[in-house]
Design an enzyme around this catalytic site. Sequence first.
Site, PDB file in Angstrom:
ATOM      1  N   GLY A  14       0.781  -1.237   0.000  1.00 16.29           N
ATOM      2  CA  GLY A  14       0.000   0.000   0.000  1.00 16.29           C
ATOM      3  C   GLY A  14       0.807   1.279   0.000  1.00 16.29           C
ATOM      4  O   GLY A  14       0.311   2.327   0.426  1.00 16.29           O
ATOM      5  N   LEU A  96     -10.089  -7.974 -13.181  1.00 15.29           N
ATOM      6  CA  LEU A  96     -11.471  -7.542 -13.015  1.00 15.29           C
ATOM      7  C   LEU A  96     -12.354  -8.175 -14.083  1.00 15.29           C
ATOM      8  O   LEU A  96     -11.912  -8.426 -15.208  1.00 15.29           O
ATOM      9  CB  LEU A  96     -11.554  -6.017 -13.129  1.00 15.29           C
ATOM     10  CG  LEU A  96     -10.792  -5.223 -12.073  1.00 15.29           C
ATOM     11  CD1 LEU A  96     -10.937  -3.729 -12.333  1.00 15.29           C
ATOM     12  CD2 LEU A  96     -11.287  -5.551 -10.680  1.00 15.29           C
ATOM     13  N   HIS A 112       1.318  -0.031 -13.371  1.00 13.65           N
ATOM     14  CA  HIS A 112       2.026  -1.297 -13.598  1.00 13.65           C
ATOM     15  C   HIS A 112       3.535  -1.017 -13.611  1.00 13.65           C
ATOM     16  O   HIS A 112       3.984  -0.050 -14.235  1.00 13.65           O
ATOM     17  CB  HIS A 112       1.582  -1.908 -14.939  1.00 13.65           C
ATOM     18  CG  HIS A 112       2.210  -3.230 -15.198  1.00 13.65           C
ATOM     19  ND1 HIS A 112       1.778  -4.387 -14.581  1.00 13.65           N
ATOM     20  CD2 HIS A 112       3.266  -3.581 -15.971  1.00 13.65           C
ATOM     21  CE1 HIS A 112       2.540  -5.396 -14.976  1.00 13.65           C
ATOM     22  NE2 HIS A 112       3.441  -4.935 -15.819  1.00 13.65           N
TER      23      HIS A 112
HETATM   24  C1  GAR Z   1       3.373  -1.457  -7.413  1.00 18.00           C
HETATM   25  O1  GAR Z   1       4.732  -1.470  -7.809  1.00 18.00           O
HETATM   26  C2  GAR Z   1       2.481  -1.653  -8.609  1.00 18.00           C
HETATM   27  O2  GAR Z   1       2.990  -1.106  -9.790  1.00 18.00           O
HETATM   28  C3  GAR Z   1       2.422  -3.147  -8.704  1.00 18.00           C
HETATM   29  O3  GAR Z   1       2.336  -3.585  -7.373  1.00 18.00           O
HETATM   30  C4  GAR Z   1       3.070  -2.702  -6.555  1.00 18.00           C
HETATM   31  C5  GAR Z   1       2.232  -2.361  -5.339  1.00 18.00           C
HETATM   32  O4  GAR Z   1       2.999  -1.672  -4.393  1.00 18.00           O
HETATM   33  N1  GAR Z   1       1.308  -3.582  -9.479  1.00 18.00           N
HETATM   34  C6  GAR Z   1       1.337  -4.652 -10.270  1.00 18.00           C
HETATM   35  O5  GAR Z   1       2.294  -5.380 -10.373  1.00 18.00           O
HETATM   36  C7  GAR Z   1       0.042  -4.889 -11.032  1.00 18.00           C
HETATM   37  N2  GAR Z   1       0.253  -5.825 -12.079  1.00 18.00           N
HETATM   38  P1  GAR Z   1       2.296  -0.967  -3.175  1.00 18.00           P
HETATM   39  O6  GAR Z   1       1.330  -1.965  -2.562  1.00 18.00           O
HETATM   40  O7  GAR Z   1       3.412  -0.639  -2.220  1.00 18.00           O
HETATM   41  O8  GAR Z   1       1.597   0.263  -3.691  1.00 18.00           O
END
Ligand code: GAR
Length: 206
Positions: A14, A96, A112
């Site tokens: 998060g 989704l 992403h």
């Molecule tokens: C982020 O780096 C986001 O880009 C990635 O998950 C991480 C969440 O970090 N999303 C994906 O890989 C979606 N395919 P966070 O929970 O610390 O914000």
Amino acid sequence: MSHYRIAVFASGEGSNFQTLVDAGKAGLLGGAKVELLVCDKPEAPVVKRAREACVPVHLFTPKSYSSREAYELEIVEQLEALNIELVVLAGYMRLLTSVMVDKYAGRLINIHPSLLPSFPGTNAILQALNYGVKLTGATVHFVDGGMDTGAIIAQQSIVIEPNATVESLAKDIHAIEQELYPRVVSWFAQGCVVINDRQVTILPFK
Ligand code: GAR
């Protein structure tokens, strides 16, 4: 003046959620404010962050529903009850269905950790390292029915250092995400984002 109401969907740490909440509270999100966290993992650290920031949480356990559509219908009810204008996926690790995608078409975005269309799906950072690319980055895009295939709104690149590891690169990508995502959300809040097929244009601020 009333603010622009956003919901953030997240499954893990998060850090992007936190950045958006903090930017909203500091008035740095173009008038947007995080009104809801949607989370599919009761134990995720993002839930604690939301409680500490006094952001309402819609928590659900996918396994206790008969289908993905069933839990998404419940989410849509929540979003409508709160008059959410933009849905912001930030590390939400679920595909989704058309329940969400159709309902929020044009108002549903994701971040992403690669320069799409390279390295969609899971483990994007590891995929980029294994492939040996010299540049990578982060992409904010509209969500459609595919896996990270929606129209691209904004991208930010970084150089991969020769001794980079998954951990070091993830840290660098998080740093650029935390600049990029609030900027994009503030564009939406100010009505600056125009989409025409796959072409996304950012109009000057009013
Ligand atoms: C982020 O780096 C986001 O880009 C990635 O998950 C991480 C969440 O970090 N999303 C994906 O890989 C979606 N395919 P966070 O929970 O610390 O914000």
